[in-house]
Write a protein that holds these residues in place. Structure first.
Motif, PDB file in Angstrom:
ATOM      1  N   SER A  48       0.726  -1.362  -0.026  1.00 53.25           N
ATOM      2  CA  SER A  48      -0.221   0.125   0.349  1.00 53.25           C
ATOM      3  C   SER A  48       0.346   1.087  -0.459  1.00 53.25           C
ATOM      4  N   PRO A  49       2.020   1.050   0.804  1.00 52.49           N
ATOM      5  CA  PRO A  49       2.323   2.769   0.762  1.00 52.49           C
ATOM      6  C   PRO A  49       3.490   3.139  -0.364  1.00 52.49           C
ATOM      7  N   SER A  50       3.742   2.050  -0.993  1.00 45.93           N
ATOM      8  CA  SER A  50       4.578   2.595  -2.307  1.00 45.93           C
ATOM      9  C   SER A  50       3.517   3.272  -3.757  1.00 45.93           C
ATOM     10  N   LEU A  51       2.345   2.435  -3.538  1.00 43.78           N
ATOM     11  CA  LEU A  51       1.508   2.823  -4.210  1.00 43.78           C
ATOM     12  C   LEU A  51       0.512   4.155  -3.601  1.00 43.78           C
ATOM     13  N   VAL A  52       0.506   4.250  -2.345  1.00 45.28           N
ATOM     14  CA  VAL A  52      -0.299   5.437  -1.855  1.00 45.28           C
ATOM     15  C   VAL A  52       1.312   6.981  -2.834  1.00 45.28           C
TER      16      VAL A  52
END
Length: 446
Positions: A139-143
């Motif tokens: 999730s963090p890399s996509l955000v």
């Protein structure tokens, strides 16, 4: 491979967001669970959530009062792949109406997932549904990717660095991201998320008013509509004990009766935001809107003091006062709930300190909030207030809340799925069959 053939699945513990690569919004958002009402023996699939809550959509929804719930996720990780298969099968065939053998899948996976759970997911994708290719993202890399693309001239895009704070259903992560890769050694976690907050609110309401320990969906609705983050807890606790017009927090929630209405609702919706008038007492805050002042002035007088502790069981409703801000307070001070964990501000400082000192000023200036629990009003202001004393004076602190914290991860996945390099990043079904799960996983750099 066209982006329309890529299914993007943000497979959260609470909600599934599903759609097609290249689109701005997901085609469907639905709870990642099965439910069974007390009158039924069959486990049913929840309806997809409507884009906007209207009277027509509310009337068509099933009665979820006292419904039992089964979830494939527990404490953030996939533990029941058979149940997940059943939910996905309904999603792909009845809602998205796709043929998996002609599609690729981009799916999100929690950080630090165990290899055995990774294998279960790969088997689900390639052996049960026969997708032709798979890409697993965190999730963090996509955000980070989505925020960098939204503001090409912003600090996140120029420095290629951010700190993503994801307050999700099962837990809260503070994750440093550098050049689109999550720095796993810097990720810090609090084992507290939206599910724990709902359970805490259940206990408070059950102890003080009505037994709602079986009402998961109902108390979720109460939490989302009425809870907010306090900017001054001691002051608000003192005000919450007042009666009548002196108490800006008192709100009444009406329980469904199963006949006239099957969903609960707030009795006087105009009172929900009365607490915003308290900002007038804090320097630097915007003035109180006139309509908010009028709402407070027209609060009716409470009952006599001797009647305050009396619970009328004939009433299908209950009042909330200090519960409204004590529940979100757990994110900032988990020790209040008996958890031996640091609060969110300290968690962020520890995550930043785990990274190279050269990154510290950039990380503090590019904090991105995502996840459903960041939707509580005043969340970002309170976090900045808690964080500022812990950060060196010569560093700026800038906190950005995503325009839609629930869809931020999915939109980043949709953006990645539409990039020309996406096909080369995927693991194909033939590679999986030849090399197995473990070797294929090395491509995702997790």
């Amino acid at each position: 491979m066209s982006s329309t053939n890529v299914v993007v699945l943000d497979n959260g513990g609470g909600l599934i967001k599903a759609g097609f690569g290249g689109e701005r919004d997901p085609a469907a958002i639905l709870p990642n669970c099965l439910y069974r009402s007390p009158a039924s023996k069959k486990w049913l699939h929840p309806h997809p959530l409507p884009p906007t809550t209207s009277t027509d959509s509310a009337a068509s929804e099933p009665d979820l009062t006292s419904a039992a719930v089964r979830r494939p996720f527990d404490r953030g990780y996939l533990i029941n792949s058979d149940l997940q298969r059943e939910i996905w099968s309904h999603l792909f065939s009845s809602i998205l109406r796709i043929n998996p053998t002609q599609s690729s899948l981009l799916v999100t996976e929690p950080l630090f997932t165990l290899p055995s759970i990774q294998r279960s997911l790969d088997e689900l994708v390639f052996e049960d549904f026969n997708f032709r290719a798979l890409y697993v993202a965190d999730s963090p890399s996509l955000v980070h990717l989505y925020e960098a693309s939204r503001r090409p001239d912003g600090l996140v895009s120029r420095a290629q660095c951010s700190l993503v704070v994801d307050c999700g259903f099962s837990f809260t992560h503070a994750s440093p991201v550098f050049q689109n890769f999550t720095l796993n050694y810097g990720v810090k976690r609090i084992d507290l998320g939206g599910k724990a907050l709902t359970n805490y609110l259940k206990e408070l309401v059950s102890f003080r008013s009505v037994n709602v320990m079986e009402e998961t969906f109902l108390i979720d609705d109460v939490k989302e509509k009425l809870c907010f983050v306090s900017l001054d807890v001691p002051r608000d606790l003192r005000l919450a004990r007042e009666s009548g017009r002196q108490n800006p927090f008192r709100c009444t929630y009406v329980l469904p009766d199963g006949i006239t209405y099957t969903r609960g609702f707030v009795k006087h919706p105009e009172r929900i935001h009365n607490y915003l008038a308290l900002k007038a007492g804090n320097g630097g805050f915007p003035p109180v809107p006139e309509e908010t002042k009028e709402n407070i002035n027209h609060l009716e007088m409470a009952e006599l003091p001797q009647d305050r502790n009396r619970v009328d069981l004939s009433k299908n409703e209950f009042d909330l006062t200090n519960e409204r801000f004590l529940v979100p307070e757990m994110i900032f001070h988990p020790a209040n709930l008996g958890m031996n964990e640091a609060g969110l501000a300290e968690c962020i400082v520890r995550a930043v300190n785990s990274c190279h000192p050269h990154l510290h000023p950039v990380l503090y200036e590019s904090i991105i909030l995502t996840g459903g629990s960041t939707l509580f009003p005043q969340f970002a202001e309170r976090l900045e207030k808690e964080l500022r004393p812990l950060v060196p004076d010569d560093y700026h602190v800038k906190i950005t809340t995503q325009e839609d914290p629930i869809l931020g991860v999915w939109r980043g996945g949709s953006l990645l799925a539409s990039s020309p390099d996406f096909e080369a990043m995927c693991v194909t079904k033939s590679e999986y069959e030849e090399h197995g799960s473990a070797r294929c996983r090395k491509r995702f750099f997790h």
